[in-house]
Design a protein around this motif. Structure first.
Motif, PDB file in Angstrom:
ATOM      1  N   ARG A  71       0.875  -1.145   0.018  1.00  0.00           N
ATOM      2  CA  ARG A  71      -0.044   0.096  -0.066  1.00  0.00           C
ATOM      3  C   ARG A  71       0.942   1.294   0.061  1.00  0.00           C
ATOM      4  O   ARG A  71       0.521   2.170  -0.664  1.00  0.00           O
ATOM      5  N   HIS A  72       1.911   1.206   0.901  1.00  0.00           N
ATOM      6  CA  HIS A  72       2.862   2.435   0.847  1.00  0.00           C
ATOM      7  C   HIS A  72       3.445   2.413  -0.225  1.00  0.00           C
ATOM      8  O   HIS A  72       4.044   3.684  -0.762  1.00  0.00           O
ATOM      9  N   ILE A  81       2.807   1.848  -3.381  1.00  0.00           N
ATOM     10  CA  ILE A  81       1.884   2.350  -4.440  1.00  0.00           C
ATOM     11  C   ILE A  81       1.789   3.831  -4.032  1.00  0.00           C
ATOM     12  O   ILE A  81       1.884   4.685  -4.995  1.00  0.00           O
ATOM     13  N   LEU A  82       1.465   4.186  -3.111  1.00  0.00           N
ATOM     14  CA  LEU A  82       1.368   5.469  -2.530  1.00  0.00           C
ATOM     15  C   LEU A  82       2.595   6.377  -2.929  1.00  0.00           C
ATOM     16  O   LEU A  82       2.738   7.406  -3.774  1.00  0.00           O
ATOM     17  N   LEU A  83       3.755   5.835  -2.705  1.00  0.00           N
ATOM     18  CA  LEU A  83       4.886   6.414  -2.937  1.00  0.00           C
ATOM     19  C   LEU A  83       5.133   6.500  -4.463  1.00  0.00           C
ATOM     20  O   LEU A  83       5.772   7.659  -4.918  1.00  0.00           O
ATOM     21  N   LEU A 104       2.808   6.887  -6.494  1.00  0.00           N
ATOM     22  CA  LEU A 104       1.841   7.901  -7.062  1.00  0.00           C
ATOM     23  C   LEU A 104       2.443   9.298  -6.697  1.00  0.00           C
ATOM     24  O   LEU A 104       2.393  10.168  -7.728  1.00  0.00           O
ATOM     25  N   ALA A 105       3.120   9.494  -5.561  1.00  0.00           N
ATOM     26  CA  ALA A 105       3.476  10.614  -5.183  1.00  0.00           C
ATOM     27  C   ALA A 105       4.495  10.979  -5.887  1.00  0.00           C
ATOM     28  O   ALA A 105       4.746  12.318  -6.421  1.00  0.00           O
ATOM     29  N   TRP A 150       3.424  12.426  -9.132  1.00  0.00           N
ATOM     30  CA  TRP A 150       2.867  13.596  -9.058  1.00  0.00           C
ATOM     31  C   TRP A 150       3.760  14.893  -8.859  1.00  0.00           C
ATOM     32  O   TRP A 150       3.901  16.054  -9.365  1.00  0.00           O
TER      33      TRP A 150
END
Lengths: 280, 475, 441
Positions: free
Chosen positions: A10-11, A13-15, A17-18, A21
């Motif tokens: 989960r983290h 994936i977030l990383l 994405l971030a 961005w």
């Protein structure tokens, strides 16, 4: 064990994405510290680092870079735009939300349709109306363009005021307060979140617009421009190779105050648009 | 509709009654607008109305009449100039400027209509005064009239200034735009040096016809379809993306939700024109992304599978029609998702927990909860703003213009012949028609079409909200 | 007066609307617009002074000028420093007159766009590229040069420049530079002088070295070079706005095929001006078709190997054709709506006289239009200007209507990308010509 894997996944994936961005923003900041003035297309990070672009921005004004002047121009325009717009929006929102009179609904629909009309479509007419008022090439003209029709953007503020309990106003009526007094003493203090939202969002308009600014400030004197036209101009074909990293520096500088305001505004925006359904 | 007709009928009936039953002072008010007030000792009102009438007459004589006289032809006297080489001065004839005649005539007509409305209601007011007097009721003093402006008539006080602003910067420009659509205002007919005139429906016809040389019909169809596709894609991708991202970050399993949220906000807090111009150079044909793609072999790979033309040495991110359309949508996701995420976060926090709990007890899994509870709630709360976003996307000038201007070259010859591009929205096409080709008449026709499309979408959504009068339910 | 009157109308109508309280709220009308713009030229109070000698118009003008002369001048960003100096010198020439001259920046290549948006708001004196002259004249944005006062504009400048500043036999502008055309830059360490005679040879050499040759093919201005070179015409009609074009005549498909083949090698690349500059600086491009404005970029990148020459030949149906080009000039124009037409003309003359042109060459390396200055040895030794001179024999002045650009650009784009849809070349050219020759709507 499985839980841990999911946690890590989960983290990650977030990383990712971030990172996705933030890459352009990192590039913006990195390039603003580049020693090379043009676009570096071979390397992501500059080969030589330098603070010179920021110095050029503030200490060496030339006909292309008048950053301090632009910043001040935009600031003045933004302050007046924001005062007028906020007043207009609140006046219209209060009228539509709290007062009852003939033709109210018709006016509301009419206002919403007009608000959907993009200014770009009629800019020539706007230009000549301003010209016949003698307001082209003036910051007063810019303020009028940005704020005059702002009353149309009443919808969010009205939605918020709709949630203010009617019993408060009824109590005031019984005490003999005038409508003006109710507006001033009861509704306005309770509308703080939406006022903050309106203030900031109208303050941001002049910082982002280049279409009208370019059309109306057409004397070619760069000291009269706003930040948006100034930065846009740096990316002209003949200038981009000498000014790209200065453009980035300018972008970074203008972003700092705007991001702060933006973050504040977001909070109130959410309160504003969700207020109606939640409190009800 | 019938209601509206009725109320218009009543409006004139009241006027008729007032005239028929009014006394001499009411009838005198037809000529001297202050008469009725003077008779009831409302001196200040009388003076104001008299002044208004005088000003209107002066306006008519010196402003409206000269302009409206030329309104039919939009001017006949061409600009002429004689230069005297001995004194180095030039003399100019008293020429007509078609645009100013058009603009001033519209303003004058507007003022006249407004005056007529004031004039009619003046008679009614005066008649009411007469009735009050006859009934022996109290007649307001000026001071009381002013006080009413902050009470029963507070809406007028509040709306006056905003309405002037809206009329000046919104209504009048739209009226001018509509008028221009019926003229031949283009590069061949540009004031002040040349005149333009009325041509009726010609421009509308050329928008919907196709010939070998006039390809506006073809282009309009293509651009319109892409505009709608874009608006749907842009709205829904960012909306769904925003909700998913918000759910993901707000999930209890995620650590430091505030930190993640801030990271995404940074990306959109930079002004749009800066990021978009930056991204354009980022993805340029010889830009940094292409360099990287070439270095890691992605370009060659894409070439092999046929996504990139074999004679290209770069990925045409923003220069090939299909690539550019995909990229524009992706970049828009990049711009729009964090924004939607913020809104979604706010809304999601307010979802009634008990509903979700009871669903969970009933054995619903998280996907079912999302579809059955979260989404309907989101749609209920953010529905109107979704439609607003849709209309805003139809007119999303910034994203398209800043990403493709000076970069994108169309490869559709039919489009090129009417100065359109595959990635153009109606607004950007219109903008370039006016800004680069001075084709004001066609731009106006397209502008009217855009306006009609947007107004239709808006009306569908908002009349329900307004007519349903939900606003009073919450109190 | 009129404004005051309208303002009072506004006030009164507002109050009245409130009093009558007729339900609606949109009654208030804007009081705007003072009527008409004053006839521009008449604003100056120049009752021809009787005391001065009528034979000397400049003295007349000086005597008649009592107020401050306010002028706005537009010059390109790169020209700001030089123009500021020239303006100071101009002011010094007329010590009896008070000037208030504002210098704005407006690129010569986009001057038209800004001027046509509102001629009356445009600068009194402005610089522009000669390709815009037709549209500017058609829009009435240029004051004819019906008389000259300080030097002979038509006589002292090279014939081509004067022709470029002339429309239908009337001189409309003052030539400033004669270097706005294009030619071939190359890196002499890669190419020999023989190599650069033919485009095919250049591609071969550059390809062998793993480098590129760049040209902005998806641009009407440059793609003209192939078709005109092969003998297919593009001319402006007598109406001054529409075009005649024979790019779809028999055999023209061979030209199109030639362009496709040249680009198909992957060595000749289609790059826009700014990208070309970056690519030259990075060293991937070793030869480029471009103009004097890129001379600095090229000489910075290639050092002493920097060289320039006329455009090469290219093969059409196995026959070598010399590539043609547009000769370009930068001109200075005077706005007929200026309040000070006389002073604007004198200033335009000053900015384009021999001394100013020489100064412009020294400061920025721009090729002068003045025959005497152009003949000076310093100018002759400049490689870029020498290349332009060599190309001049194959160059034509740019006379083309506005409908040319977009269709030609698209044609270039399609050819440069190898005609991806596989459209029949004749159809391709037919459609392009249809667009180019379309009547102005």
């Amino acid at each position: 064990m499985k839980k841990q894997v999911r946690f890590v996944l989960r983290h990650v994936i977030l990383l990712l994405l971030a990172v996705f961005w933030l890459v352009p923003i990192v590039w913006l900041v990195a390039t603003s510290f580049s020693g090379y003035k043009g676009i570096n297309t071979a390397h992501f990070f500059p080969e030589t680092w330098s603070f010179d672009n920021y110095l050029a921005l503030f200490l060496r004004p030339d006909s292309v870079v008048q950053y301090k002047a632009w910043f001040m121009n935009t600031l003045v325009i933004a302050i007046f735009t924001c005062i007028i717009s906020t007043i207009f929006v609140l006046m219209v929102a209060y009228t539509m939300s709290c007062l009852r009179f003939k033709g109210r609904k018709g006016l509301m629909s009419f206002g919403i349709i007009l608000n959907m009309f993009p200014g770009v479509l009629s800019m020539i007419a706007v230009y000549f109306i301003l010209k016949s008022l003698g307001l082209t090439n003036s910051h007063v003209g810019m303020i009028i363009v940005y704020s005059a029709a702002s009353g149309l953007g009443y919808l969010i503020a009205k939605g918020f005021m709709d949630t203010i309990s009617i019993s408060l106003r009824e109590a005031a009526w019984l005490e003999g307060a005038s409508e003006a007094k109710i507006f001033w003493k009861i509704i306005l203090p309770l509308s703080k979140p939406i006022i903050v939202y309106t203030v900031i969002s109208s303050f941001l308009v002049p910082w982002g617009d280049f279409v009208f600014a370019k059309l109306i400030l057409n004397s070619g004197i760069s000291a009269d421009w706003t930040v948006a036209i100034g930065l846009y101009n740096m990316l002209n074909k003949s200038l981009i190779n000498k000014y790209f990293s200065i453009f980035c520096a300018g972008g970074v500088v203008v972003s700092i105050p705007i991001s702060i305001l933006f973050v504040i505004m977001q909070k109130f925006y959410v309160e504003g648009i969700t207020g109606g359904s939640v409190k009800g | 509709m019938k209601n509206k007709l009725n109320s218009i009928g009543n409006y004139f009936k009241d006027f008729g009654t007032a005239l028929a039953k009014g006394d001499i002072w009411v009838k005198l008010s037809l000529v001297w607008m202050g008469a009725g007030y003077a008779a009831r000792k409302q001196i200040i009102n009388a003076v104001i109305m008299t002044l208004l009438e005088a000003v209107f007459v002066i306006m008519c004589v010196f402003y409206a009449a000269p302009n409206l006289a030329k309104f039919g032809t939009l001017g006949t006297v061409q600009f002429e100039q004689v230069f005297d080489p001995l004194t180095l001065t030039s003399t100019v004839n008293d020429y007509d400027n078609s645009f100013l005649i058009l603009l001033n005539s519209i303003i004058a007509l507007f003022l006249i209509v407004v005056f007529i409305l004031v004039y009619i209601s003046n008679i009614k007011t005066v008649y009411n005064l007469q009735k009050r007097k006859e009934a022996g009721k109290h007649i307001n003093t000026f001071r009381e009239d002013v006080r009413a402006m902050f009470n029963e008539r507070f809406h007028i006080t509040l709306l006056t200034l905003p309405c002037i602003g809206i009329i000046l910067m919104n209504v009048l420009p739209i009226l001018v735009l509509i008028a221009i659509a019926f003229t031949n205002y283009d590069q061949q007919h540009m004031p002040p040096s040349a005149l333009f005139t009325w041509v009726g429906w010609t421009n509308f016809k050329s928008l919907f016809t196709n010939s070998t040389t006039i390809t506006f019909g073809y282009s309009f169809g293509k651009v319109l379809i892409w505009t709608l596709e874009w608006a749907v894609l842009a709205t829904f991708t960012t909306y769904i993306g925003g909700i998913l991202l918000a759910k993901f970050i707000n999930n209890k399993a995620t650590k430091w939700p505030k930190f993640w949220r801030t990271l995404f906000i940074i990306a959109i807090a930079v002004p749009q024109f800066v990021t978009l111009l930056l991204v354009r150079n980022f993805f340029a044909d010889s830009g940094i992304v292409n360099t990287i793609c070439a270095n890691i072999g992605l370009t060659d790979f894409l070439k092999k599978i046929g996504l990139v033309g074999s004679n290209l040495t770069y990925i045409p991110f923003l220069t090939n029609p299909t690539w550019a359309k995909v990229m524009i949508v992706l970049i828009n996701i990049w711009v729009g998702v964090p924004y939607q995420m913020l809104i979604a976060t706010g809304v999601l926090m307010n979802i009634p927990e008990d509903q979700i709990e009871s669903a969970r007890i009933d054995g619903a899994n998280s996907f079912q909860i999302f579809v059955k509870i979260t989404m309907p709630y989101m749609l209920f709360v953010t529905g109107p703003s979704l439609i607003t976003d849709f209309v805003k996307n139809i007119n999303n000038f910034n994203v398209i213009y800043l990403l493709t201007q000076d970069v994108y070259v169309t490869s559709d010859q039919m489009l090129a012949n009417s100065n359109a591009k595959e990635i153009d929205l109606l607004v950007t096409w219109l903008f370039r028609l006016t800004n680069e080709y001075y084709n004001y008449k066609m731009a106006s026709v397209i502008g009217i079409c855009v306006f009609i499309i947007c107004a239709a979408f808006t009306l569908i959504t908002f009349t329900r909200t307004i007519k349903g009068d939900k606003e009073d339910q919450f109190r | 007066m009129k404004k005051k009157l309208l303002a009072s109308l506004l006030t009164v109508s507002m109050v009245a609307a409130m009093l009558t309280g007729c339900g609606g709220s949109k009654e208030e009308a804007p009081a705007n617009t003072t009527e008409t713009t004053e006839a521009a030229g008449g604003a100056e109070s120049t009752d021809a002074a009787e005391s001065t000698d009528a034979a000397d118009p400049v003295a007349n003008l000086i005597a008649a000028t009592t107020d401050t002369v306010a002028l706005t001048v537009w010059a390109s960003e790169e020209d700001q420093t030089l123009t500021t100096e020239l303006l100071e010198k101009f002011k010094a020439q007329y010590p009896d007159v008070t000037f208030d001259i504002k210098l704005g920046s407006e690129s010569e290549s986009t001057a038209k766009d800004t001027i046509l948006a509102d001629v009356e708001a445009a600068a009194d004196v402005f610089a522009f590229a000669d390709d815009q002259i037709n549209e500017l004249v058609a829009a009435g944005a240029l004051q004819p040069v019906s008389a000259t006062y300080t030097y002979d504009v038509a006589g002292e400048n090279v014939a081509g420049a004067v022709e470029a500043a002339t429309v239908n036999g009337t001189l409309y502008a003052y030539p400033m530079t004669a270097d706005n055309g294009y030619f071939m830059f190359y890196d002499a360490s890669v190419f020999t002088e023989d190599d650069v005679q033919s485009l095919e040879k250049m591609i071969e050499v550059a390809g062998a070295a793993g480098k590129k040759v760049a040209m902005d093919i998806s641009n009407g201005w440059y793609i003209y070079s192939f078709f005109q070179g092969a003998g297919y015409d593009l001319t402006l009609n007598d109406d001054g706005v529409t075009n005649s074009c024979s790019w779809n005549a028999a055999g023209a498909t061979d030209v199109a095929q030639a362009i496709i083949d040249l680009c198909g090698t992957g060595v000749l690349v289609d790059l826009g001006d700014e990208e070309m500059a970056t690519a030259i600086a990075e060293g991937t491009v070793v030869a480029a078709v471009n103009g004097t404005w890129r001379a600095e970029t090229a000489s910075d990148a290639w050092g002493e190997n920097y060289a320039a020459t006329k455009l090469p030949t290219f093969e059409v149906a196995e026959e070598a054709k010399q590539m043609s080009s547009y000769s370009g000039y930068k001109l200075i124009g005077v706005n007929p709506y200026s309040a000070n037409v006389g002073w604007s003309m004198l200033l335009a003359e000053y900015l384009t006289n021999a001394d100013s042109q020489a100064a412009r060459f020294e400061a920025r390396g721009l090729g002068p239009a003045n025959s005497t200055v152009a003949a000076s040895s310093a100018v002759q030794e400049n490689p870029a200007i020498a290349a332009l001179a060599a190309q001049a024999a194959y160059a034509t002045p740019q006379r083309v209507g506005g409908n040319f650009w977009t269709p030609a650009e698209t044609l270039g784009q399609i050819l440069a990308s190898g005609n991806p849809d596989g459209t029949d070349l004749q159809t391709l050219l037919d459609t392009a010509v249809e667009g180019i020759t379309a009547p102005v709507q």
